[in-house]
Design an enzyme around this catalytic site. Structure first.
Site, PDB file in Angstrom:
ATOM      1  N   ALA A  10       0.828  -1.213   0.000  1.00 31.61           N
ATOM      2  CA  ALA A  10       0.000   0.000   0.000  1.00 31.61           C
ATOM      3  C   ALA A  10       0.854   1.251   0.000  1.00 31.61           C
ATOM      4  O   ALA A  10       0.517   2.250   0.621  1.00 31.61           O
ATOM      5  CB  ALA A  10      -0.926  -0.009   1.218  1.00 31.61           C
ATOM      6  N   ALA A  11       1.979   1.202  -0.737  1.00 35.78           N
ATOM      7  CA  ALA A  11       2.938   2.304  -0.688  1.00 35.78           C
ATOM      8  C   ALA A  11       2.824   3.250  -1.877  1.00 35.78           C
ATOM      9  O   ALA A  11       3.438   4.318  -1.863  1.00 35.78           O
ATOM     10  CB  ALA A  11       4.360   1.754  -0.609  1.00 35.78           C
ATOM     11  N   ARG A  16      -2.553   8.926 -10.566  1.00 34.82           N
ATOM     12  CA  ARG A  16      -3.673   8.977 -11.519  1.00 34.82           C
ATOM     13  C   ARG A  16      -5.013   9.236 -10.842  1.00 34.82           C
ATOM     14  O   ARG A  16      -5.988   9.554 -11.505  1.00 34.82           O
ATOM     15  CB  ARG A  16      -3.722   7.676 -12.334  1.00 34.82           C
ATOM     16  CG  ARG A  16      -2.659   7.602 -13.424  1.00 34.82           C
ATOM     17  CD  ARG A  16      -2.658   6.268 -14.128  1.00 34.82           C
ATOM     18  NE  ARG A  16      -2.041   5.229 -13.328  1.00 34.82           N
ATOM     19  CZ  ARG A  16      -1.983   3.943 -13.688  1.00 34.82           C
ATOM     20  NH1 ARG A  16      -2.544   3.551 -14.816  1.00 34.82           N
ATOM     21  NH2 ARG A  16      -1.383   3.062 -12.907  1.00 34.82           N
ATOM     22  N   GLY A  79       9.593  -0.806  -6.914  1.00 36.00           N
ATOM     23  CA  GLY A  79       8.989  -2.027  -7.426  1.00 36.00           C
ATOM     24  C   GLY A  79       8.343  -2.880  -6.356  1.00 36.00           C
ATOM     25  O   GLY A  79       8.578  -2.709  -5.149  1.00 36.00           O
ATOM     26  N   TYR A 101      -2.840  -6.451  -2.390  1.00 39.23           N
ATOM     27  CA  TYR A 101      -2.620  -5.059  -2.752  1.00 39.23           C
ATOM     28  C   TYR A 101      -3.728  -4.189  -2.170  1.00 39.23           C
ATOM     29  O   TYR A 101      -4.917  -4.537  -2.248  1.00 39.23           O
ATOM     30  CB  TYR A 101      -2.566  -4.895  -4.275  1.00 39.23           C
ATOM     31  CG  TYR A 101      -1.473  -5.740  -4.882  1.00 39.23           C
ATOM     32  CD1 TYR A 101      -0.189  -5.226  -5.060  1.00 39.23           C
ATOM     33  CD2 TYR A 101      -1.707  -7.070  -5.221  1.00 39.23           C
ATOM     34  CE1 TYR A 101       0.832  -6.010  -5.577  1.00 39.23           C
ATOM     35  CE2 TYR A 101      -0.692  -7.863  -5.737  1.00 39.23           C
ATOM     36  CZ  TYR A 101       0.575  -7.343  -5.910  1.00 39.23           C
ATOM     37  OH  TYR A 101       1.591  -8.122  -6.395  1.00 39.23           O
ATOM     38  N   ASN A 170      -1.491 -13.011 -15.169  1.00 39.95           N
ATOM     39  CA  ASN A 170      -1.094 -13.000 -13.765  1.00 39.95           C
ATOM     40  C   ASN A 170      -1.793 -11.838 -13.069  1.00 39.95           C
ATOM     41  O   ASN A 170      -1.588 -10.670 -13.428  1.00 39.95           O
ATOM     42  CB  ASN A 170       0.427 -12.855 -13.684  1.00 39.95           C
ATOM     43  CG  ASN A 170       0.959 -12.871 -12.257  1.00 39.95           C
ATOM     44  OD1 ASN A 170       0.190 -12.873 -11.297  1.00 39.95           O
ATOM     45  ND2 ASN A 170       2.271 -12.894 -12.128  1.00 39.95           N
ATOM     46  N   ARG A 333     -32.762  13.612  12.981  1.00 42.06           N
ATOM     47  CA  ARG A 333     -31.366  13.876  13.351  1.00 42.06           C
ATOM     48  C   ARG A 333     -30.935  12.960  14.500  1.00 42.06           C
ATOM     49  O   ARG A 333     -31.761  12.262  15.097  1.00 42.06           O
ATOM     50  CB  ARG A 333     -31.208  15.351  13.696  1.00 42.06           C
ATOM     51  CG  ARG A 333     -31.392  16.268  12.480  1.00 42.06           C
ATOM     52  CD  ARG A 333     -31.492  17.718  12.862  1.00 42.06           C
ATOM     53  NE  ARG A 333     -30.297  18.182  13.564  1.00 42.06           N
ATOM     54  CZ  ARG A 333     -30.213  19.350  14.169  1.00 42.06           C
ATOM     55  NH1 ARG A 333     -31.259  20.185  14.178  1.00 42.06           N
ATOM     56  NH2 ARG A 333     -29.103  19.705  14.782  1.00 42.06           N
ATOM     57  N   TYR A 387     -33.326  26.509  22.574  1.00 44.27           N
ATOM     58  CA  TYR A 387     -32.007  27.165  22.652  1.00 44.27           C
ATOM     59  C   TYR A 387     -32.173  28.651  22.947  1.00 44.27           C
ATOM     60  O   TYR A 387     -32.906  29.354  22.244  1.00 44.27           O
ATOM     61  CB  TYR A 387     -31.281  26.958  21.322  1.00 44.27           C
ATOM     62  CG  TYR A 387     -29.868  27.471  21.256  1.00 44.27           C
ATOM     63  CD1 TYR A 387     -28.940  27.141  22.248  1.00 44.27           C
ATOM     64  CD2 TYR A 387     -29.440  28.255  20.195  1.00 44.27           C
ATOM     65  CE1 TYR A 387     -27.633  27.601  22.178  1.00 44.27           C
ATOM     66  CE2 TYR A 387     -28.132  28.716  20.112  1.00 44.27           C
ATOM     67  CZ  TYR A 387     -27.237  28.382  21.108  1.00 44.27           C
ATOM     68  OH  TYR A 387     -25.937  28.840  21.031  1.00 44.27           O
ATOM     69  N   ALA A 423     -54.160  27.155  19.798  1.00 48.12           N
ATOM     70  CA  ALA A 423     -53.426  27.550  18.602  1.00 48.12           C
ATOM     71  C   ALA A 423     -52.855  28.948  18.772  1.00 48.12           C
ATOM     72  O   ALA A 423     -53.468  29.834  19.360  1.00 48.12           O
ATOM     73  CB  ALA A 423     -54.347  27.507  17.393  1.00 48.12           C
TER      74      ALA A 423
END
Length: 452
Positions: A10-11, A16, A79, A101, A170, A333, A387, A423
């Site tokens: 993972a280096a 791209r 590599g 990988y 491969n 929420r 609040y 109301a």
């Protein structure tokens, strides 16, 4: 499986991807690619995992806090063979080492289990996962003899005209005997145009030891799709979502438009539930049986009981009880617990509140930081005013309360059992049991006013 270790490469910088985020930290269906590969390795049976990091290594390490993995650093990207060399002290002679990988997130654990079984039953020192593809250009070709035994791996650019026609390639996934891998890494050369150490070169080295090398052809080539750019990220996402949706449908869930439905793996959905198009269902969401969800709803970390209907709704980190109807255009929420047989209607927002069974909140209402009892009727336009600019306060509404339209309930305040709010009232004091609260000016009509 006993004595299985995994080395995950993972280096790479992932230029791209055109991103400031390390490539392996891009997500496929809500989970980073590196986490997906690690989970697969553990599910395969790996007792130890080493992640070789490089570009953005500290960020990758931080993302994996809490995972039982080791790290090695590849300071220069020279590599794949060089990357595995950084983990040589991790490799035990008696272990089988699976090389994976961090940008290949679609491999299934069952495929790797089958691969390791093949490796061991064949007595190979190194086994390769191969795949049959229509266009092998750019891959290493697996060359076999007339008996089907492995002869060599040859890169496309180096292959003869006849070898280039071989469509067994491969994938780059290997299983090594630890002792053979360490010995081969010690002999690996970088005498090539790039000056790099290539892991496939170990195959010829191990054959030179007189040891056995062979390849297992995979049934599903899509498992080995590598992600190097945003197009391939989309392709991986599409494949993974297809797997998830297919499994849910085979287990009794109706998904009306799988191509337009986005469900994370780990989401649980009960039989006879219908998912309408445009839904995004994420995280640790659990949905019961015989529900209807959508269209165009987003549910994140929700727990939803049986027989619930939800449409055009955003909801997160909350619970909804059985028989409840939510939406359209509702917003649930975090930290809300909505009970059974409740109506949460259009343009209703609920936050950090408990709502008891049988309550009706039909439209245009905000319920925040409130403890709401059973069988409450909320009139249109009710607001719990929680609040004051510095602190938040809770509103308590006991059972069987009736609240008229356009009422403001200024917390902290309690509406006791069976009380009514007229109301248009702004309520700032507790309302006693079975009382009527009226908090508004008396109407006054001024005749002829509009003529002035």
């Amino acid at each position: 499986m006993d004595n299985i270790s995994a080395v995950i490469l993972a280096a790479g910088e992932g230029t791209r991807m055109k991103s400031k985020t390390p490539k392996v930290l891009h997500k496929v269906v809500g989970k980073t690619m590196i986490k997906r590969v690690i989970d697969t390795a553990f599910n395969m049976g790996a007792g130890k995992i080493c992640v070789v990091v490089g570009h953005g290594g500290e960020e990758v390490k931080k993302s994996l806090e809490g995972f039982n993995v080791s790290f090695r650093e590849q300071k220069e990207q020279l590599g794949t063979g060089h990357a595995v060399m950084q983990a040589v002290d991790f490799i035990n002679d008696g272990d089988d080492i699976v090389v994976l990988y961090g940008d290949t997130p679609l491999i299934k654990a069952e495929t790797l289990k089958k691969f390791v079984d093949y490796h061991r039953s064949e007595g190979n020192s190194v086994s390769i996962v191969s795949a049959m593809v229509d266009n092998p250009e750019g891959y290493g070709h697996i060359i076999r003899d007339k008996n089907g035994s492995f002869v060599k791996n040859i890169e496309h650019k180096d292959a003869s005209a006849e070898e280039k026609l071989v469509n067994e390639i491969n994938t780059g996934i290997y299983c090594f005997k630890g002792k053979s891998l360490k010995k081969a890494l010690g002999m690996l050369k970088n005498d090539n145009a790039q000056g790099e150490y290539y892991l496939p070169d170990t195959l010829a080295i191990i054959l030179g030891f007189g040891e056995k090398v062979n390849a297992m052809a995979a049934q599903d080539v899509t498992e080995f799709l590598g992600v190097n750019n945003r197009v391939q990220l989309y392709e991986a996402e599409s494949i993974m979502r297809g797997r998830i949706n297919k499994e849910l449908m085979l287990n009794g869930v109706t998904i009306l438009s799988p191509d337009n439905t986005y469900i994370d793996d780990g989401v649980e959905i009960g039989a006879d539930t219908v998912i309408y198009p445009g839904c995004v269902i994420e995280g640790n969401t659990i949905i019961g049986e015989n529900c209807a969800v959508g269209p165009n709803s987003r549910l994140t970390n929700m727990k939803i009981s049986d027989n619930v209907q939800i449409q055009y709704t955003v909801a997160m980190d909350s619970e909804v009880g059985s028989g409840t109807k939510v939406g359209p255009f509702a917003y649930i929420r975090p930290n809300s617990k909505i009970g059974e047989n409740i109506k949460i209607g259009d343009f209703v927002e609920v936050k950090n509140s408990v709502i008891g069974n049988g309550t009706k909140v039909s439209h245009l209402t905000y319920i925040g930081d409130s403890d709401v009892g059973e069988r409450i009727n909320f009139g249109c336009g009710t607001i719990t005013v929680n609040y004051d600019g510095k602190k938040k306060f809770r509103t308590t509404i006991e059972d069987d309360v009736f609240i008229g339209c356009n009422a403001n309930l200024v917390a902290p305040v309690t509406l006791h059992k069976g009380s009514y709010v007229a109301a248009g009232s702004t309520v700032t004091k507790d309302v006693p049991e079975k009382s009527l609260a009226i908090a508004r000016n008396r109407q006054q009509n001024i005749e002829g006013w509009t003529k002035k």
